[in-house]
Motif scaffolding. Structure first.
Motif, PDB file in Angstrom:
ATOM      1  N   ALA A 265     -12.267  -8.698 -47.301  1.00 30.71           N
ATOM      2  CA  ALA A 265     -13.287  -7.824 -47.869  1.00 30.71           C
ATOM      3  C   ALA A 265     -14.649  -8.176 -47.286  1.00 30.71           C
ATOM      4  CB  ALA A 265     -13.314  -7.977 -49.393  1.00 30.71           C
ATOM      5  N   SER A 266     -15.425  -7.160 -47.033  1.00 33.22           N
ATOM      6  CA  SER A 266     -16.792  -7.390 -46.569  1.00 33.22           C
ATOM      7  C   SER A 266     -17.727  -7.264 -47.756  1.00 33.22           C
ATOM      8  CB  SER A 266     -17.145  -6.354 -45.490  1.00 33.22           C
ATOM      9  OG  SER A 266     -17.276  -5.081 -46.067  1.00 33.22           O
ATOM     10  N   PRO A 267     -18.984  -7.690 -47.619  1.00 36.86           N
ATOM     11  CA  PRO A 267     -19.910  -7.607 -48.741  1.00 36.86           C
ATOM     12  C   PRO A 267     -20.128  -6.190 -49.246  1.00 36.86           C
ATOM     13  CG  PRO A 267     -20.786  -9.031 -47.019  1.00 36.86           C
ATOM     14  CD  PRO A 267     -19.541  -8.380 -46.480  1.00 36.86           C
ATOM     15  N   THR A 268     -19.785  -5.177 -48.460  1.00 36.41           N
ATOM     16  CA  THR A 268     -19.991  -3.801 -48.916  1.00 36.41           C
ATOM     17  C   THR A 268     -18.771  -3.234 -49.619  1.00 36.41           C
ATOM     18  OG1 THR A 268     -19.253  -2.949 -46.776  1.00 36.41           O
ATOM     19  CG2 THR A 268     -21.612  -3.300 -47.055  1.00 36.41           C
ATOM     20  N   ASP A 269     -17.655  -3.984 -49.695  1.00 36.84           N
ATOM     21  CA  ASP A 269     -16.451  -3.512 -50.374  1.00 36.84           C
ATOM     22  C   ASP A 269     -16.603  -3.687 -51.879  1.00 36.84           C
ATOM     23  OD1 ASP A 269     -15.246  -2.943 -47.999  1.00 36.84           O
ATOM     24  OD2 ASP A 269     -14.027  -4.771 -47.943  1.00 36.84           O
ATOM     25  N   GLY A 270     -16.639  -2.586 -52.636  1.00 43.01           N
ATOM     26  CA  GLY A 270     -16.623  -2.657 -54.085  1.00 43.01           C
ATOM     27  C   GLY A 270     -17.804  -3.405 -54.655  1.00 43.01           C
ATOM     28  N   ALA A 271     -17.489  -4.310 -55.582  1.00 41.69           N
ATOM     29  CA  ALA A 271     -18.525  -5.019 -56.311  1.00 41.69           C
ATOM     30  C   ALA A 271     -19.121  -6.155 -55.493  1.00 41.69           C
ATOM     31  CB  ALA A 271     -17.925  -5.598 -57.589  1.00 41.69           C
ATOM     32  N   GLN A 272     -20.365  -6.436 -55.767  1.00 43.76           N
ATOM     33  CA  GLN A 272     -21.036  -7.587 -55.172  1.00 43.76           C
ATOM     34  C   GLN A 272     -20.579  -8.836 -55.927  1.00 43.76           C
ATOM     35  OE1 GLN A 272     -22.999  -7.360 -52.418  1.00 43.76           O
ATOM     36  NE2 GLN A 272     -22.289  -5.250 -52.441  1.00 43.76           N
ATOM     37  N   PRO A 273     -20.708 -10.020 -55.330  1.00 47.61           N
ATOM     38  CA  PRO A 273     -20.310 -11.236 -56.036  1.00 47.61           C
ATOM     39  C   PRO A 273     -20.969 -11.314 -57.405  1.00 47.61           C
ATOM     40  CG  PRO A 273     -20.820 -11.726 -53.749  1.00 47.61           C
ATOM     41  CD  PRO A 273     -21.208 -10.287 -53.983  1.00 47.61           C
ATOM     42  N   GLY A 274     -20.151 -11.641 -58.422  1.00 49.20           N
ATOM     43  CA  GLY A 274     -20.666 -11.754 -59.782  1.00 49.20           C
ATOM     44  C   GLY A 274     -20.651 -10.452 -60.555  1.00 49.20           C
ATOM     45  N   GLU A 275     -20.342  -9.335 -59.901  1.00 48.41           N
ATOM     46  CA  GLU A 275     -20.273  -8.049 -60.590  1.00 48.41           C
ATOM     47  C   GLU A 275     -18.818  -7.672 -60.830  1.00 48.41           C
ATOM     48  OE1 GLU A 275     -24.167  -5.971 -58.494  1.00 48.41           O
ATOM     49  OE2 GLU A 275     -22.197  -5.095 -58.200  1.00 48.41           O
ATOM     50  N   ALA A 276     -18.575  -6.849 -61.848  1.00 43.75           N
ATOM     51  CA  ALA A 276     -17.227  -6.351 -62.118  1.00 43.75           C
ATOM     52  C   ALA A 276     -16.840  -5.361 -61.027  1.00 43.75           C
ATOM     53  CB  ALA A 276     -17.187  -5.666 -63.478  1.00 43.75           C
ATOM     54  N   PRO A 277     -15.545  -5.257 -60.707  1.00 47.52           N
ATOM     55  CA  PRO A 277     -15.122  -4.268 -59.727  1.00 47.52           C
ATOM     56  C   PRO A 277     -15.398  -2.868 -60.254  1.00 47.52           C
ATOM     57  CG  PRO A 277     -13.223  -5.249 -60.808  1.00 47.52           C
ATOM     58  CD  PRO A 277     -14.432  -5.993 -61.282  1.00 47.52           C
ATOM     59  N   PRO A 278     -15.405  -1.857 -59.352  1.00 45.54           N
ATOM     60  CA  PRO A 278     -15.707  -0.499 -59.787  1.00 45.54           C
ATOM     61  C   PRO A 278     -14.828  -0.024 -60.934  1.00 45.54           C
ATOM     62  CG  PRO A 278     -15.579  -0.612 -57.398  1.00 45.54           C
ATOM     63  CD  PRO A 278     -15.172  -1.952 -57.930  1.00 45.54           C
ATOM     64  N   GLN A 279     -13.547  -0.410 -60.940  1.00 45.64           N
ATOM     65  CA  GLN A 279     -12.666   0.000 -62.024  1.00 45.64           C
ATOM     66  C   GLN A 279     -11.679  -1.116 -62.303  1.00 45.64           C
ATOM     67  OE1 GLN A 279     -10.399   3.544 -61.312  1.00 45.64           O
ATOM     68  NE2 GLN A 279      -9.631   3.611 -63.383  1.00 45.64           N
ATOM     69  N   GLY A 280     -11.779  -1.722 -63.485  1.00 43.91           N
ATOM     70  CA  GLY A 280     -10.836  -2.767 -63.862  1.00 43.91           C
ATOM     71  C   GLY A 280      -9.471  -2.162 -64.130  1.00 43.91           C
ATOM     72  N   ARG A 281      -8.442  -2.942 -63.939  1.00 47.36           N
ATOM     73  CA  ARG A 281      -7.059  -2.505 -64.131  1.00 47.36           C
ATOM     74  C   ARG A 281      -6.382  -3.334 -65.208  1.00 47.36           C
ATOM     75  NH1 ARG A 281      -6.697   2.311 -61.570  1.00 47.36           N
ATOM     76  NH2 ARG A 281      -7.649   2.170 -59.539  1.00 47.36           N
ATOM     77  N   ARG A 282      -5.352  -2.756 -65.835  1.00 52.05           N
ATOM     78  CA  ARG A 282      -4.505  -3.502 -66.760  1.00 52.05           C
ATOM     79  C   ARG A 282      -3.422  -4.159 -65.903  1.00 52.05           C
ATOM     80  NH1 ARG A 282      -2.430   0.270 -70.442  1.00 52.05           N
ATOM     81  NH2 ARG A 282      -4.384   0.030 -71.539  1.00 52.05           N
ATOM     82  N   ILE A 283      -3.393  -5.482 -65.914  1.00 52.03           N
ATOM     83  CA  ILE A 283      -2.503  -6.245 -65.047  1.00 52.03           C
ATOM     84  C   ILE A 283      -1.605  -7.142 -65.886  1.00 52.03           C
ATOM     85  CG2 ILE A 283      -2.383  -7.943 -63.178  1.00 52.03           C
ATOM     86  CD1 ILE A 283      -5.177  -6.923 -62.297  1.00 52.03           C
ATOM     87  N   LEU A 284      -0.312  -7.137 -65.569  1.00 52.40           N
ATOM     88  CA  LEU A 284       0.652  -8.021 -66.211  1.00 52.40           C
ATOM     89  C   LEU A 284       1.157  -9.008 -65.173  1.00 52.40           C
ATOM     90  CD1 LEU A 284       2.509  -8.923 -68.525  1.00 52.40           C
ATOM     91  CD2 LEU A 284       4.097  -7.090 -67.835  1.00 52.40           C
ATOM     92  N   ILE A 285       1.008 -10.284 -65.472  1.00 53.27           N
ATOM     93  CA  ILE A 285       1.475 -11.365 -64.608  1.00 53.27           C
ATOM     94  C   ILE A 285       2.720 -11.958 -65.254  1.00 53.27           C
ATOM     95  CG2 ILE A 285       0.902 -13.606 -63.598  1.00 53.27           C
ATOM     96  CD1 ILE A 285      -2.135 -12.595 -64.297  1.00 53.27           C
ATOM     97  N   VAL A 286       3.829 -11.974 -64.513  1.00 49.46           N
ATOM     98  CA  VAL A 286       5.073 -12.537 -65.030  1.00 49.46           C
ATOM     99  C   VAL A 286       5.471 -13.696 -64.120  1.00 49.46           C
ATOM    100  CG1 VAL A 286       7.433 -12.069 -65.763  1.00 49.46           C
ATOM    101  CG2 VAL A 286       5.739 -10.212 -65.820  1.00 49.46           C
ATOM    102  N   ASP A 287       5.340 -14.911 -64.655  1.00 53.19           N
ATOM    103  CA  ASP A 287       5.616 -16.119 -63.873  1.00 53.19           C
ATOM    104  C   ASP A 287       6.054 -17.212 -64.837  1.00 53.19           C
ATOM    105  OD1 ASP A 287       5.503 -18.423 -62.206  1.00 53.19           O
ATOM    106  OD2 ASP A 287       3.843 -17.572 -61.049  1.00 53.19           O
ATOM    107  N   ASP A 288       7.127 -17.936 -64.499  1.00 52.73           N
ATOM    108  CA  ASP A 288       7.600 -18.998 -65.376  1.00 52.73           C
ATOM    109  C   ASP A 288       6.720 -20.243 -65.305  1.00 52.73           C
ATOM    110  OD1 ASP A 288       8.655 -19.286 -62.754  1.00 52.73           O
ATOM    111  OD2 ASP A 288      10.201 -20.645 -63.475  1.00 52.73           O
TER     112      ASP A 288
END
Length: 146
Positions: free
Chosen positions: A10-33
């Motif tokens: 990612a370059s600095p112009t991709d989406g959010a700047q460091p420390g900012e939320a991404p343009p659209q947060g997602r609902r993510i499920l992580i499945v790991d033992d």
């Protein structure tokens, strides 16, 4: 199918700047033992503006997926109770999962492992330790899906 080496950095112009939320947060499920790994990844994704949930075995992951209907599932392949490929196949049978992004997140990175995950219905295959920037780039690609 994508893997972390196919994803440009990612370059600095991709989406959010460091420390900012991404343009659209997602609902993510992580499945790991590995609970520590799952919880740490969930925390990092939450800091990035996503809603992250965890499950620690295959059946628990399948139940959580049905309840949450996540935008993104990050599935370890070597899960107890039901492996990640079987969880992926079962999730893919659900109508809501047509729009979901399913990513294998595993220590298994051989060509046969990638082929197996692709045949199970995964959209991408990442090898642990996952580069957060590569994962975010894959998640950002979800915006282009219908």
């Amino acid at each position: 199918m994508l893997d972390q080496h196919d994803v440009p950095s990612a370059s600095p112009t991709d989406g959010a700047q460091p420390g900012e939320a991404p343009p659209q947060g997602r609902r993510i499920l992580i499945v790991d033992d590995n609970a520590d790994s799952a919880d740490s990844l969930a925390m990092l994704l939450q800091l990035g503006g996503h809603e992250a949930h965890t499950a620690y075995d295959g059946p628990q992951g399948l139940e959580a997926a049905a309840r949450l209907q996540p935008d993104v599932m990050l599935l370890d392949l070597g899960l107890p109770g039901m492996d990640g490929c079987e969880v992926c196949r079962r999730v893919r049978q659900q109508p809501w999962a047509r729009r979901a992004l399913l990513v294998a997140v595993t220590g298994w990175g051989q060509a046969a492992d990638r082929q197996r995950s692709q045949e199970a219905g995964f959209d991408a295959h990442l090898v642990k330790p996952v580069e957060l920037q590569a994962l975010e780039k894959i998640i950002a690609g979800l915006a282009g899906r219908g």
